[in-house]
Design a protein around this motif. Structure first.
Motif, PDB file in Angstrom:
ATOM      1  N   VAL A 175       1.057  -1.457  -0.034  1.00  0.00           N
ATOM      2  CA  VAL A 175      -0.563   0.076  -0.142  1.00  0.00           C
ATOM      3  C   VAL A 175       0.326   1.236   0.350  1.00  0.00           C
TER       4      VAL A 175
ATOM      5  N   ILE B 104       2.698   2.344  -4.144  1.00  0.00           N
ATOM      6  CA  ILE B 104       1.466   2.342  -4.200  1.00  0.00           C
ATOM      7  C   ILE B 104       1.070   4.035  -4.088  1.00  0.00           C
ATOM      8  N   GLN B 105       0.933   3.881  -2.920  1.00  0.00           N
ATOM      9  CA  GLN B 105       0.507   5.501  -2.826  1.00  0.00           C
ATOM     10  C   GLN B 105       1.502   6.587  -2.936  1.00  0.00           C
TER      11      GLN B 105
ATOM     12  N   ALA C 246      -6.055   7.414  -7.901  1.00  0.00           N
ATOM     13  CA  ALA C 246      -5.500   6.367  -8.407  1.00  0.00           C
ATOM     14  C   ALA C 246      -6.793   5.931  -9.452  1.00  0.00           C
TER      15      ALA C 246
ATOM     16  N   VAL D  78      -4.055  -5.423  -1.427  1.00  0.00           N
ATOM     17  CA  VAL D  78      -3.750  -4.010  -2.040  1.00  0.00           C
ATOM     18  C   VAL D  78      -4.406  -2.875  -2.914  1.00  0.00           C
TER      19      VAL D  78
ATOM     20  N   ASP E 168      -7.959  -2.281  -2.005  1.00  0.00           N
ATOM     21  CA  ASP E 168      -7.842  -1.074  -0.948  1.00  0.00           C
ATOM     22  C   ASP E 168      -7.531  -0.210  -1.562  1.00  0.00           C
ATOM     23  N   CYS E 169      -6.701  -0.140  -2.689  1.00  0.00           N
ATOM     24  CA  CYS E 169      -5.848   1.469  -3.075  1.00  0.00           C
ATOM     25  C   CYS E 169      -7.259   2.394  -4.326  1.00  0.00           C
TER      26      CYS E 169
END
Length: 411
Positions: A282, A285-286, A296, A319, A322-323
């Motif tokens: 996570v 990615i963020q 996103a 992941v 949720d992202c």
């Protein structure tokens, strides 16, 4: 007054060598056709009373610019690096760039294990007759030396190890080298990880590599994100991408950048073991999205790590969901070429670039029953799709997470 705006960085050249073909044209064609070469591996040193499945390179086509005497002392890893870099070098038209301003980052560590095992066995009882150049050749740095000598690179060159994240880490490090003006052009190479029977057995014993379940059906063994997956299937590959400033690429008329490098990130789990980390994935990615200044929802294609791992695939999809990335089409390049380990991130980034260029997504082999139906899976056939921004992820043993965001380049 100087601008505080960071330079626009682009990928100006690519080179690729994989089990499905040597060179970007052969690679692209096989990708979209979903062609594979999975079988019981035959390269010397791969089996010891075993029948490990994998995808091995066809015989390399060596360009005349690479001298035969160079090849005589080059390992398989070195030979693949030479031909792959040569393609990327020509693709980016780098002949006119001052050699002192060109760098090379080689992604991978311990990439010549099979070659070493073969050497040890050959000289087991006569160590005094071992080739003197073994003192150089056993080191990963020899791949740097081989390539810089062949291409005349005199800026910087070193290896960077991050297990299966090595290839993407090399790209990120090349980005940093250009962004900080250490060099004007930097080539990131995902080196071929040449495994011996010992590494293959250890991966299987660890539960990471596929079992013998598909011994009678090699074509069905590699199945990322499918309910019947049981581990990764090894595949030889090597990839190279050229990173430079857009203004630099524009000075060479023949160069047409593939994409803009808009975001990247690395995050550690603080964990030596091979198990994946939801939190680490996570964060990476963020971090990549934050660097790219994108949300996103701006991402319209994901090229995942997707190895076929029981736990890894489930964690990665959780992941991505949720992202808020489940809206983006997703496929699995490893289903076609296998897991290249140190080379995987670079080669799969090239696959993503070719899909962006073609406005077309390749199929995912053996995805009969996706473990998470909420995603926009590209399954048995290629589909037309425009890519504006894409996300590529790679994860490696030792808690290493890497992600890169590429954006369509508008000249």
């Amino acid at each position: 007054m100087q601008s505080s705006q960071p330079p626009e960085l682009v990928i100006s050249g690519i080179g690729v060598t994989a089990s499905i073909g040597q060179g970007k044209e052969a690679f692209r064609s096989a990708l979209f056709e979903g062609r594979h070469s999975f079988r019981v591996m035959e390269r010397p040193g791969r089996q010891r009373g075993t029948a490990f499945l994998g995808a091995e390179l066809p015989e390399l086509s060596i360009p005349p610019s690479i001298a035969k005497r160079t090849l005589r002392t080059a390992s398989l890893t070195g030979q693949a690096a030479l031909v792959t870099l040569q393609e990327a070098w020509q693709d980016a038209d780098l002949a006119s760039v001052p050699p002192e301003r060109v760098g090379l980052i080689v992604g991978g560590s311990n990439v010549q294990q099979r070659e070493l095992v073969q050497t040890y066995e050959s000289y087991r009882d006569q160590a005094e007759y071992i080739r003197p150049n073994h003192a150089l050749a056993y080191m990963d740095s020899d791949v740097c030396g081989l390539c810089t000598e062949q291409l005349g690179i005199k800026g910087l060159a070193y290896t960077i190890g991050g297990a299966s994240a090595s290839g993407l880490l090399a790209v990120i490090q090349a980005i940093h080298a250009v962004r900080s003006s250490q060099v004007d052009v930097c080539v990131a190479l995902g080196a071929l990880a040449d495994l011996s029977c010992f590494e293959l057995q250890a991966f299987r014993s660890l539960g990471a590599m596929g079992s013998s379940r598909y011994a009678g059906d090699p074509s069905g063994a590699c199945r990322p994100f499918d309910a019947s997956r049981d581990g990764f299937i090894y595949g030889e590959s090597c990839g190279a991408v050229v990173i430079e400033r857009a203004e630099s690429a524009r000075q060479r008329e023949r160069v047409r950048p593939y994409a803009r490098a808009s975001g990247w990130a690395v995050a550690m789990d603080g964990n030596r073991n091979p198990n994946p980390s939801y939190e680490g994935e996570v964060r990476v990615i963020q971090g990549a999205l934050r660097e790219a200044r994108l949300s996103a929802r701006d991402i319209d294609y994901v090229n995942p790590h997707g190895t076929g791992s029981i736990i890894g695939d489930e964690t990665e999809l959780r992941v991505l969901h949720d992202c808020e990335l489940s809206h983006a089409p997703i496929n699995a390049t490893k289903s076609i070429i296998g897991h290249g380990l140190s080379a995987a991130g670079t080669v799969e980034l090239i696959a993503a670039l070719l899909q962006m260029q073609a406005s077309r997504l390749h199929p995912t082999r053996n995805l009969d029953e996706p473990i998470d139906p909420r995603f926009r899976w590209v399954r048995g056939e290629p589909v037309a799709h425009e890519i504006g921004h894409l996300l590529k992820m790679s994860m490696g043993f030792g808690g290493i997470n890497a992600a890169v965001v590429l954006s369509r380049y508008n000249s």
